[in-house]
Enzyme design. Structure first.
Site, PDB file in Angstrom:
ATOM      1  N   PHE A  75     -11.517  -7.206  14.106  1.00 14.94           N
ATOM      2  CA  PHE A  75     -10.459  -7.697  13.232  1.00 14.94           C
ATOM      3  C   PHE A  75     -10.109  -6.641  12.180  1.00 14.94           C
ATOM      4  O   PHE A  75     -10.991  -6.103  11.518  1.00 14.94           O
ATOM      5  CB  PHE A  75     -10.893  -8.996  12.546  1.00 14.94           C
ATOM      6  CG  PHE A  75      -9.871  -9.511  11.575  1.00 14.94           C
ATOM      7  CD1 PHE A  75      -8.616  -9.926  12.022  1.00 14.94           C
ATOM      8  CD2 PHE A  75     -10.148  -9.558  10.219  1.00 14.94           C
ATOM      9  CE1 PHE A  75      -7.655 -10.381  11.111  1.00 14.94           C
ATOM     10  CE2 PHE A  75      -9.197 -10.026   9.314  1.00 14.94           C
ATOM     11  CZ  PHE A  75      -7.945 -10.431   9.770  1.00 14.94           C
ATOM     12  N   GLN A  76      -8.830  -6.346  12.050  1.00 10.88           N
ATOM     13  CA  GLN A  76      -8.319  -5.352  11.105  1.00 10.88           C
ATOM     14  C   GLN A  76      -8.939  -3.976  11.287  1.00 10.88           C
ATOM     15  O   GLN A  76      -9.150  -3.239  10.328  1.00 10.88           O
ATOM     16  CB  GLN A  76      -8.471  -5.840   9.651  1.00 10.88           C
ATOM     17  CG  GLN A  76      -7.585  -7.050   9.392  1.00 10.88           C
ATOM     18  CD  GLN A  76      -7.388  -7.363   7.941  1.00 10.88           C
ATOM     19  OE1 GLN A  76      -8.285  -7.178   7.126  1.00 10.88           O
ATOM     20  NE2 GLN A  76      -6.207  -7.863   7.602  1.00 10.88           N
TER      21      GLN A  76
ATOM     22  N   LYS B  59     -17.349  -0.735   5.841  1.00 11.84           N
ATOM     23  CA  LYS B  59     -17.767  -1.707   4.831  1.00 11.84           C
ATOM     24  C   LYS B  59     -19.282  -1.696   4.623  1.00 11.84           C
ATOM     25  O   LYS B  59     -19.758  -1.808   3.495  1.00 11.84           O
ATOM     26  CB  LYS B  59     -17.292  -3.095   5.243  1.00 11.84           C
ATOM     27  CG  LYS B  59     -17.497  -4.137   4.176  1.00 11.84           C
ATOM     28  CD  LYS B  59     -16.862  -5.456   4.574  1.00 11.84           C
ATOM     29  CE  LYS B  59     -17.045  -6.495   3.474  1.00 11.84           C
ATOM     30  NZ  LYS B  59     -16.453  -7.775   3.873  1.00 11.84           N
TER      31      LYS B  59
ATOM     32  N   GLU C  71       0.819  -1.222   0.000  1.00 13.96           N
ATOM     33  CA  GLU C  71       0.000   0.000   0.000  1.00 13.96           C
ATOM     34  C   GLU C  71       0.847   1.263   0.000  1.00 13.96           C
ATOM     35  O   GLU C  71       0.437   2.292  -0.550  1.00 13.96           O
ATOM     36  CB  GLU C  71      -0.954   0.011   1.184  1.00 13.96           C
ATOM     37  CG  GLU C  71      -2.091  -1.018   1.087  1.00 13.96           C
ATOM     38  CD  GLU C  71      -1.707  -2.380   1.633  1.00 13.96           C
ATOM     39  OE1 GLU C  71      -0.510  -2.598   1.942  1.00 13.96           O
ATOM     40  OE2 GLU C  71      -2.600  -3.251   1.743  1.00 13.96           O
TER      41      GLU C  71
ATOM     42  N   MET D  83      24.573   8.461   1.706  1.00 13.30           N
ATOM     43  CA  MET D  83      24.455   9.795   2.280  1.00 13.30           C
ATOM     44  C   MET D  83      24.745   9.774   3.776  1.00 13.30           C
ATOM     45  O   MET D  83      25.389  10.673   4.314  1.00 13.30           O
ATOM     46  CB  MET D  83      23.055  10.364   2.008  1.00 13.30           C
ATOM     47  CG  MET D  83      22.876  11.782   2.485  1.00 13.30           C
ATOM     48  SD  MET D  83      24.110  12.888   1.776  1.00 13.30           S
ATOM     49  CE  MET D  83      23.242  13.468   0.334  1.00 13.30           C
TER      50      MET D  83
HETATM   51  C1  LIG Z   1      12.572   5.535   4.805  1.00  5.21           C
HETATM   52  C2  LIG Z   1      13.874   6.173   5.128  1.00  5.21           C
HETATM   53  N1  LIG Z   1      14.695   5.627   6.041  1.00  5.21           N
HETATM   54  C3  LIG Z   1      15.882   6.198   6.328  1.00  5.21           C
HETATM   55  C4  LIG Z   1      16.272   7.351   5.714  1.00  5.21           C
HETATM   56  C5  LIG Z   1      17.601   8.010   6.060  1.00  5.21           C
HETATM   57  N2  LIG Z   1      18.487   8.021   4.881  1.00  5.21           N
HETATM   58  C6  LIG Z   1      18.624   9.109   4.102  1.00  5.21           C
HETATM   59  S1  LIG Z   1      19.660   8.855   2.812  1.00  5.21           S
HETATM   60  C7  LIG Z   1      19.961   7.291   3.307  1.00  5.21           C
HETATM   61  C8  LIG Z   1      20.892   6.414   2.516  1.00  5.21           C
HETATM   62  C9  LIG Z   1      20.297   5.970   1.235  1.00  5.21           C
HETATM   63  O1  LIG Z   1      21.096   4.941   0.678  1.00  5.21           O
HETATM   64  P1  LIG Z   1      21.021   4.604  -0.848  1.00  5.21           P
HETATM   65  O2  LIG Z   1      19.623   4.414  -1.269  1.00  5.21           O
HETATM   66  O3  LIG Z   1      21.959   3.502  -1.157  1.00  5.21           O
HETATM   67  O4  LIG Z   1      21.488   5.975  -1.511  1.00  5.21           O
HETATM   68  P2  LIG Z   1      22.937   6.638  -1.603  1.00  5.21           P
HETATM   69  O5  LIG Z   1      22.957   7.718  -0.585  1.00  5.21           O
HETATM   70  O6  LIG Z   1      23.941   5.579  -1.342  1.00  5.21           O
HETATM   71  O7  LIG Z   1      22.983   7.179  -2.990  1.00  5.21           O
HETATM   72  C10 LIG Z   1      19.268   6.985   4.472  1.00  5.21           C
HETATM   73  C11 LIG Z   1      19.360   5.702   5.204  1.00  5.21           C
HETATM   74  C12 LIG Z   1      15.366   7.907   4.777  1.00  5.21           C
HETATM   75  N3  LIG Z   1      15.621   9.045   4.153  1.00  5.21           N
HETATM   76  N4  LIG Z   1      14.193   7.296   4.487  1.00  5.21           N
END
Ligand SMILES: Cc1ncc(C[n+]2csc(CCOP(=O)(O)OP(=O)(O)O)c2C)c(N)n1
Ligand SMILES: [Mg+2]
Length: 579
Positions: A112-113, A162, A50, A471
């Site tokens: 439920f749900q 529902k 979803e 990042m």
């Molecule tokens: C749902 C979610 N969880 C955690 C983060 C924190 N976060 C920001 S950038 C990042 C790293 C992303 O890794 P990747 O997709 O490999 O991208 P890269 O930076 O290596 O290009 C994280 C964990 C986020 N933005 N969103």
């Protein structure tokens, strides 16, 4: 004529010109899916989660400018939508999310749900409704579409028990809508426009700062007229990319933490800053006291609550950007800005000089990869995941039209880009849709490969694979003494703690993204040279089939420049050197 609530929902979709909905069935929405079974004019895309369905509706809405619609069941179906709704809320994207709820008599019984969908989604929606009477359903649906699309757009949840879906009643879908107390202001007074216009002739260093609101308000065309008429330079937020041609020399690109050197220097030097549909988000402004310190600041936005929230604004203008700019345009002329433009050229030159510092890792560089995407798909719709991949895409990709750059700006949702691309592709079947992804983010909604293949949505996923949550690793490198705590995606149980030396000795990467793509019935490529990468892009272009291109990049590539947390936009670092 009596009809069921579910039939009225389908009628509402038709009357609101909805041709595509995204969703996932369950016990509490069987009547709605049952009614859709008889609606061949409405395409129902079955996502595999979803959250992805909401991102799909979001991508559809951003690419087409229409309202995106999603349907999810009660309980876990509804709770799974939350991240998608929050993403859309932050970026002001119009979505109507129809959730099933347990039958009225069971509400509050821990049935439920059952989940308190209204309570849970209230903070992440523009508005939400629980439909407790079959007679109210039509009005609430009409209001949902109206609220989602008007004023500052956003997601609206309509939670339908529902038994309301099944109850028969003789009603028509309403023609008109009126919501007490809801009258988004659209046009400021002529006096205010006069005050606004008066600021331009005396400004020596004026600058426009464009945000996502420009795209949402469809104000690009009128703005480009003003831009060409006045010759005033432009900077953008992450969300403002695509309104002005990236190649125009007076479009300096994005400001902020990973903005361009030229844009950050220009915003620091300007004496009149006109913010159009921006939020002055902290990632854009840097330390607020150093933000545009010499400028008179005008802020135009449809949402009065976003004006003056983060920075001091000298002239607030509440209104619809398109109407405001139409009213403003006749008052603007062309002033002599040659000294300002010359100064800007020195900023651009500084940016070019610093970019030469980038080091060769022996693997395709992010810039080379994205230049290849620019060249092979010059007019594509691009979505991104979140992280370094997103920032490189913002820095290096080129756009000449709005609604081609779809990224989760406010919430920064990993897992957004791929499902949003499916939605964009469904809404724009003749366009090419490319996802710029990270190896971490892509795994957050990788199951959508099934949706992609089975719905014939030939999205192209480009994974910039650094084997890291890049990042976060960059922040650990720069601000946490290189303590790479749980950011290496190649780390296995037993790896030496404190490894900061990724290389040939590392265990193999899991998963094999190309293999996974193939297992789902898509095409998959793994590349580690620019030539291979370009060949894979061309193969994807040729085949028009869903394709995943896993491209290895230098593991410790960083995004430059960076404005460190707490610093001003004038305090950038590039490859560790102060700009
Ligand atoms: C749902 C979610 N969880 C955690 C983060 C924190 N976060 C920001 S950038 C990042 C790293 C992303 O890794 P990747 O997709 O490999 O991208 P890269 O930076 O290596 O290009 C994280 C964990 C986020 N933005 N969103
Ligand atoms: Mg990564």
């Amino acid at each position: 004529m009596d009809r069921s609530g579910a039939q009225l929902i389908v009628e509402a979709l038709r009357r609101e010109h909805v041709d595509t909905v995204f969703g996932y069935p369950g016990g509490a929405v069987i009547p709605i899916f049952n009614a859709l079974y008889d609606a061949p004019d409405i395409r129902v895309i079955l996502n595999r989660h979803e959250q992805a369905a909401v991102h799909g509706a979001d991508g559809y809405a951003r690419a087409t400018g229409k309202v995106g619609v999603v349907i999810a069941t009660s309980g876990p179906g509804a709770t799974n939508t939350v991240t998608g709704l929050a993403t859309a809320r932050f970026d002001s994207i119009p979505i109507v999310c129809i959730t099933g709820q347990v039958a009225r008599a069971l509400i509050g019984n821990d049935a439920f749900q059952e989940a308190d969908t209204i309570g849970i989604t209230q903070p992440v929606t523009k508005h939400n409704y629980l439909v407790m009477k079959r007679e109210s359903l039509g009005n609430m649906l009409k209001q949902s579409f109206h609220l989602a699309a008007t004023g500052r757009p956003g997601p609206v949840v309509i939670d339908v028990p529902k038994d309301v879906q099944m109850e028969q009643y003789d009603d028509e879908y309403p023609e008109a809508v009126s919501i007490r107390g809801y009258k988004p202001q659209s046009r400021p007074s002529p006096d205010l426009i006069q005050d606004f216009a008066k600021l331009f002739p005396t400004a020596k260093k004026p600058l426009f700062f464009l945000g996502g609101g420009m795209t949402i308000a469809n104000a690009g065309e009128v703005f480009n007229k003003i831009f060409h008429q006045t010759g005033i330079p432009v900077v953008t937020s992450l969300m403002g990319i695509g309104v002005v041609d990236s190649k125009h020399p007076l479009n300096l690109g994005m400001i902020g933490m990973h903005g361009t050197i030229a844009a950050n220097l220009a915003i620091t030097a300007c004496d009149l800053l006109v913010g159009l549909g921006v939020r002055f988000d902290d990632r854009a402004t840097g330390e607020p006291s150093r933000f545009a310190p010499n400028a008179t600041i005008v802020h135009v936005d449809i949402d009065p609550s976003s004006i003056g929230r983060n920075i001091h604004v000298d002239l607030p203008v509440v209104g619809d950007l398109k109407l405001v700019l139409e009213d403003l345009a006749p008052h603007l002329g062309r002033a002599d800005l040659s000294a300002w433009v010359e100064e800007i050229q020195t900023f651009t030159a500084t940016g070019k000089e610093f970019s030469k510092r980038r080091q060769d890792t022996g693997l395709p560089s992010p810039e080379d990869m994205l230049n290849a995407v620019n060249e092979i798909f010059p007019d594509a719709v691009i979505t991104t995941e979140v992280g370094q991949n997103q920032m490189w895409a913002a820095q290096y990709l080129q756009f000449s039209k709005p609604r081609k750059w779809l990224t989760s700006g406010g919430l920064g949702t990993m897992g957004y880009g791929f499902p949003a691309a499916l939605g964009a592709q469904a809404g724009k079947p003749d366009e090419t849709v490319v996802v710029i992804a990270g190896d971490g983010s892509f795994q957050m909604n990788i199951q959508e490969l099934a949706t992609c293949v089975q719905e014939h949505l030939p999205v192209i996923v480009v994974i910039m694979n650094n084997g890291y949550l890049g990042m976060v690793r960059q922040w650990q490198e720069l601000f946490f003494e290189k303590r790479y705590s749980k950011t290496c995606l190649q780390e296995r149980y037993g790896c030496a703690k404190g490894c900061t030396d990724p290389g040939g000795h590392c265990p193999p990467y899991a998963p094999d993204f190309a293999g996974i793509a193939i297992a789902y019935g898509a095409q998959g490529y793994r590349t580690d040279t620019l030539q291979q990468f370009e060949a894979a892009l061309l193969a994807a272009k040729e085949s028009r089939r869903p394709t995943v291109i896993d491209c290895l990049i230098g593991r410790e590539e960083n995004v430059w420049p960076i404005v460190a947390p707490g610093k001003g936009n004038d305090q950038m670092l590039y490859e560790g050197v102060t700009v």
